[in-house]
Scaffold this motif. Structure first.
Motif, PDB file in Angstrom:
ATOM      1  N   UNK A   1      55.211  26.676  27.412  1.00 48.48           N
ATOM      2  CA  UNK A   1      53.999  27.369  27.832  1.00 48.48           C
ATOM      3  C   UNK A   1      53.883  27.507  29.340  1.00 48.48           C
ATOM      4  N   UNK A   2      52.791  28.137  29.759  1.00 48.63           N
ATOM      5  CA  UNK A   2      52.566  28.357  31.196  1.00 48.63           C
ATOM      6  C   UNK A   2      51.102  28.114  31.507  1.00 48.63           C
ATOM      7  N   UNK A   3      50.810  27.129  32.336  1.00 50.29           N
ATOM      8  CA  UNK A   3      49.427  26.941  32.788  1.00 50.29           C
ATOM      9  C   UNK A   3      49.186  27.780  34.031  1.00 50.29           C
ATOM     10  N   UNK A   4      50.234  27.967  34.844  1.00 53.91           N
ATOM     11  CA  UNK A   4      50.093  28.708  36.104  1.00 53.91           C
ATOM     12  C   UNK A   4      51.432  29.345  36.462  1.00 53.91           C
ATOM     13  N   UNK A   5      51.388  30.594  36.920  1.00 49.39           N
ATOM     14  CA  UNK A   5      52.599  31.250  37.437  1.00 49.39           C
ATOM     15  C   UNK A   5      52.286  31.770  38.835  1.00 49.39           C
ATOM     16  N   UNK A   6      53.065  31.338  39.828  1.00 56.86           N
ATOM     17  CA  UNK A   6      52.912  31.824  41.202  1.00 56.86           C
ATOM     18  C   UNK A   6      54.095  32.733  41.485  1.00 56.86           C
ATOM     19  N   UNK A   7      53.857  33.898  42.058  1.00 58.13           N
ATOM     20  CA  UNK A   7      54.950  34.849  42.267  1.00 58.13           C
ATOM     21  C   UNK A   7      55.036  35.315  43.715  1.00 58.13           C
ATOM     22  N   UNK A   8      56.252  35.636  44.158  1.00 57.83           N
ATOM     23  CA  UNK A   8      56.443  36.172  45.516  1.00 57.83           C
ATOM     24  C   UNK A   8      57.718  37.000  45.564  1.00 57.83           C
ATOM     25  N   UNK A   9      57.768  37.917  46.533  1.00 55.01           N
ATOM     26  CA  UNK A   9      58.978  38.729  46.750  1.00 55.01           C
ATOM     27  C   UNK A   9      59.247  38.811  48.241  1.00 55.01           C
ATOM     28  N   UNK A  10      60.473  39.207  48.588  1.00 54.00           N
ATOM     29  CA  UNK A  10      60.782  39.498  49.988  1.00 54.00           C
ATOM     30  C   UNK A  10      61.281  38.292  50.758  1.00 54.00           C
ATOM     31  N   UNK A  11      61.475  38.510  52.075  1.00 58.02           N
ATOM     32  CA  UNK A  11      62.112  37.489  52.921  1.00 58.02           C
ATOM     33  C   UNK A  11      61.288  36.200  52.981  1.00 58.02           C
ATOM     34  N   UNK A  12      59.959  36.310  52.825  1.00 57.68           N
ATOM     35  CA  UNK A  12      59.125  35.105  52.939  1.00 57.68           C
ATOM     36  C   UNK A  12      58.869  34.420  51.610  1.00 57.68           C
ATOM     37  N   UNK A  13      59.619  34.789  50.549  1.00 58.54           N
ATOM     38  CA  UNK A  13      59.246  34.345  49.204  1.00 58.54           C
ATOM     39  C   UNK A  13      59.267  32.823  49.016  1.00 58.54           C
ATOM     40  N   UNK A  14      60.254  32.151  49.605  1.00 53.30           N
ATOM     41  CA  UNK A  14      60.346  30.695  49.381  1.00 53.30           C
ATOM     42  C   UNK A  14      59.211  29.992  50.131  1.00 53.30           C
TER      43      UNK A  14
ATOM     44  N   UNK B   1      48.094  33.863  36.503  1.00 56.39           N
ATOM     45  CA  UNK B   1      49.213  34.433  37.247  1.00 56.39           C
ATOM     46  C   UNK B   1      48.697  34.885  38.603  1.00 56.39           C
ATOM     47  N   UNK B   2      49.260  34.352  39.660  1.00 54.68           N
ATOM     48  CA  UNK B   2      48.737  34.641  40.997  1.00 54.68           C
ATOM     49  C   UNK B   2      49.859  34.962  41.967  1.00 54.68           C
ATOM     50  N   UNK B   3      49.585  35.882  42.898  1.00 57.12           N
ATOM     51  CA  UNK B   3      50.520  36.083  44.012  1.00 57.12           C
ATOM     52  C   UNK B   3      50.451  34.825  44.864  1.00 57.12           C
ATOM     53  N   UNK B   4      51.632  34.346  45.316  1.00 60.71           N
ATOM     54  CA  UNK B   4      51.658  33.081  46.056  1.00 60.71           C
ATOM     55  C   UNK B   4      50.761  33.127  47.290  1.00 60.71           C
ATOM     56  N   UNK B   5      50.764  34.266  48.005  1.00 59.60           N
ATOM     57  CA  UNK B   5      49.966  34.349  49.236  1.00 59.60           C
ATOM     58  C   UNK B   5      48.481  34.167  48.912  1.00 59.60           C
ATOM     59  N   UNK B   6      48.062  34.735  47.791  1.00 54.65           N
ATOM     60  CA  UNK B   6      46.665  34.627  47.373  1.00 54.65           C
ATOM     61  C   UNK B   6      46.345  33.169  46.988  1.00 54.65           C
ATOM     62  N   UNK B   7      47.265  32.541  46.262  1.00 55.32           N
ATOM     63  CA  UNK B   7      47.046  31.156  45.819  1.00 55.32           C
ATOM     64  C   UNK B   7      46.998  30.197  47.010  1.00 55.32           C
ATOM     65  N   UNK B   8      47.774  30.510  48.064  1.00 61.34           N
ATOM     66  CA  UNK B   8      47.752  29.631  49.240  1.00 61.34           C
ATOM     67  C   UNK B   8      46.387  29.702  49.917  1.00 61.34           C
ATOM     68  N   UNK B   9      45.783  30.898  49.901  1.00 65.53           N
ATOM     69  CA  UNK B   9      44.490  31.075  50.558  1.00 65.53           C
ATOM     70  C   UNK B   9      43.351  30.541  49.682  1.00 65.53           C
ATOM     71  N   UNK B  10      43.424  30.820  48.377  1.00 66.43           N
ATOM     72  CA  UNK B  10      42.367  30.341  47.454  1.00 66.43           C
ATOM     73  C   UNK B  10      43.044  29.637  46.286  1.00 66.43           C
TER      74      UNK B  10
END
Ligand SMILES: C=C(O[C@@H]1C=C(C(=O)O)C=C[C@H]1O)C(=O)O
Length: 473
Positions: free
Chosen positions: A71-84, A17-26
């Motif tokens: 099941x879930x191999x990966x979950x990416x999450x985000x909130x706020x105006x930039x979420x999409x 489970x990763x924050x999308x911003x973190x997953x984009x960077x790493x």
């Protein structure tokens, strides 16, 4: 608890489970393997049958075709105006860092993530893209399976890297079919469902329609879509997969979806992008119907809806705003005459808009450009959004937000999460939503009745309607 264990193959690590911003960077590195299933491999089972009795499922099924997953191999999450945009970047980076093998190269094969996105920039609900451990898909050419596992450390990224260990697809399918056939019959409900008030009771919701009409008459907006919610506790704990099977059987022409606890049967395709061709269905303007209506009663209703000045104005606003949003993104946009869409619970005025997308704009960027449409927010968007926030009295969460899937090169299908509900915990109560477009001349009683009609698919699937009204077969 529903008693059905979430899907989890022995030995699989916990979902990443990763924050999308973190997953984009790493970016995380996954390994995807798609194989064709031999003809007849599903053994007469429908895709949704594979989910019966299960929680932790995903679904995207239309007329028996589409994708189901577990099941879930990966979950990416985000909130706020930039979420999409954050989710889009994270998925792109993940695909780039991952390995896959896909001999089919059709829409929905290879790496796929399914997503559910909050309606509002200010929602407390998380927007997610989720990669299931297993997907079974079917289109007009046949069926396939895709599995996703974490890639071994050290392999090179991209389609040429080292494959990870994948489960045997034949054995996995046999296991899914066996569990599906052993699952208890989905038909009968044992106890009576309990339906409780949500954010506003019916009188307060009618008052909210009144206030909205006044604000529109004073010139603040031309159309505002107001929604309400109820909390449904089924008479027996119902696994998500069982609810989906009922929705799919009663509303086969809708998209039966489920992602991360958000589920429903939506008739409204926000956009499909395939081979740069875009399709978008706009629904606005509604007549309520009863499943037992005779054909001549339905024809009367249809004639009334097509002649209704208020419903036509409402439709024209939604249609124009979709065309306006697509024009700058497409080299061609076509919008043939509106038509009448018949569903078991309602009739809608509908427009199918098509276009050819310019440049390499992907489905998630298009979702970002189109959401929220005038069909679920209003016109003008900013003013309608403010009124919704001030009078509706609730956080819509992912209701009326985009729900769908995106593939390895950014194409996919996204609906608007309507005729839907959200489940916080497997087998637990379901928050069911329904809304409608309010115009300056709307009648609050009519609008309330329309929200009830729109809740019917979910209420029926949860055993909260008399059986004659469920549309269930
Ligand atoms: C808001 C909903 O539906 C939307 C509103 C409609 C209308 O006002 O006529 C029709 C279809 C949808 O775009 C809902 O189903 O909750």
């Amino acid at each position: 608890m529903s008693g059905a264990a979430p899907f989890r193959r022995p030995g699989t690590p916990r979902p990443l489970t990763l924050a999308a911003a973190e997953a984009a960077a790493r970016p995380p590195r996954l390994s995807f393997l798609t194989t064709a299933l031999p003809p007849g491999a599903l053994d007469g089972a429908e895709l949704l049958d594979l989910l019966t009795g299960r929680d932790d499922v995903v679904s995207w099924v239309h007329e028996g075709r589409g994708l189901v997953g577990l099941g879930r191999a990966l979950v990416l999450g985000a909130r706020g105006a930039g979420r999409i945009e954050e989710l889009r970047r994270a998925w792109r980076a993940t695909v780039y860092a991952s390995w896959w093998r896909d001999p089919l190269v059709r829409p929905g094969t290879g790496p796929v993530a399914v997503g559910t996105i909050a309606f509002s920039d200010r929602s407390a609900a998380e927007s997610v893209l989720l990669v299931p451990e297993v997907i079974v898909g079917a289109d007009e050419s046949g069926a396939w399976m895709t599995t996703a596992v974490r890639a071994p450390v050290g392999g090179a990224p991209g389609a040429g890297g080292a494959p990870a260990e994948h489960p045997d697809h034949g054995a996995l399918l046999a296991e899914l079919l066996e569990t599906a056939s052993a699952a208890p019959e989905a038909g009968a409900d044992r106890g009576r469902a309990l339906v409780e008030l949500g954010a506003l009771d019916e009188a307060d919701w009618r008052a909210a329609v009144d206030v909205t009409r006044e604000r529109m008459r004073a010139g603040e907006a031309r159309k505002v879509v107001l929604a309400r919610d109820v909390l449904v506790t089924p008479g027996q704990a119902l696994p998500t997969g069982t609810i989906l099977g009922r929705l799919g059987r009663a509303y086969p022409s809708c998209w039966t979806f489920a992602v991360d606890g958000m589920l429903g049967a939506s008739p409204e395709m926000l956009l499909r992008l395939a081979g740069r061709r875009l399709t978008s269905r706009v629904l606005a303007g509604t007549a309520r119907r009863h499943p037992s209506d005779t054909p001549s009663r339905t024809a009367e209703l249809a004639a009334w809806l097509e002649g209704s000045e208020k419903n036509n104005r409402e439709h024209a606003l939604a249609r124009a705003s979709a065309i306006e949003a697509l024009m700058p993104l497409c080299s061609v946009v076509e919008a043939p005459e509106r038509f009448l869409l018949e569903l078991p619970n309602v009739l809608h005025l509908a427009s199918d808009i098509t276009g050819v997308v310019a440049g390499d704009t992907g489905a998630l960027s298009l979702v970002g450009a189109l959401h929220p449409t005038a069909a679920v927010c209003g016109t003008p968007r900013g003013a309608a959004g403010r009124i919704i926030e001030e009078v509706e009295g609730m956080d819509r969460g992912r209701y009326a937000g985009p729900v769908g899937w995106v593939d390895w090169h950014g194409e996919g299908e996204w609906c608007i999460a309507l005729r839907s509900g959200s489940i916080a915990a497997p087998g637990g109560p379901v928050r069911v939503f329904g809304g409608g477009g309010i115009m300056p001349d709307s009648d609050p009683d009519d609008e309330l009745a329309e929200t009830r009609a729109k809740m019917r698919p979910m209420l029926g699937a949860l055993g909260a309607l008399p059986i004659a009204e469920t549309g269930r077969k």
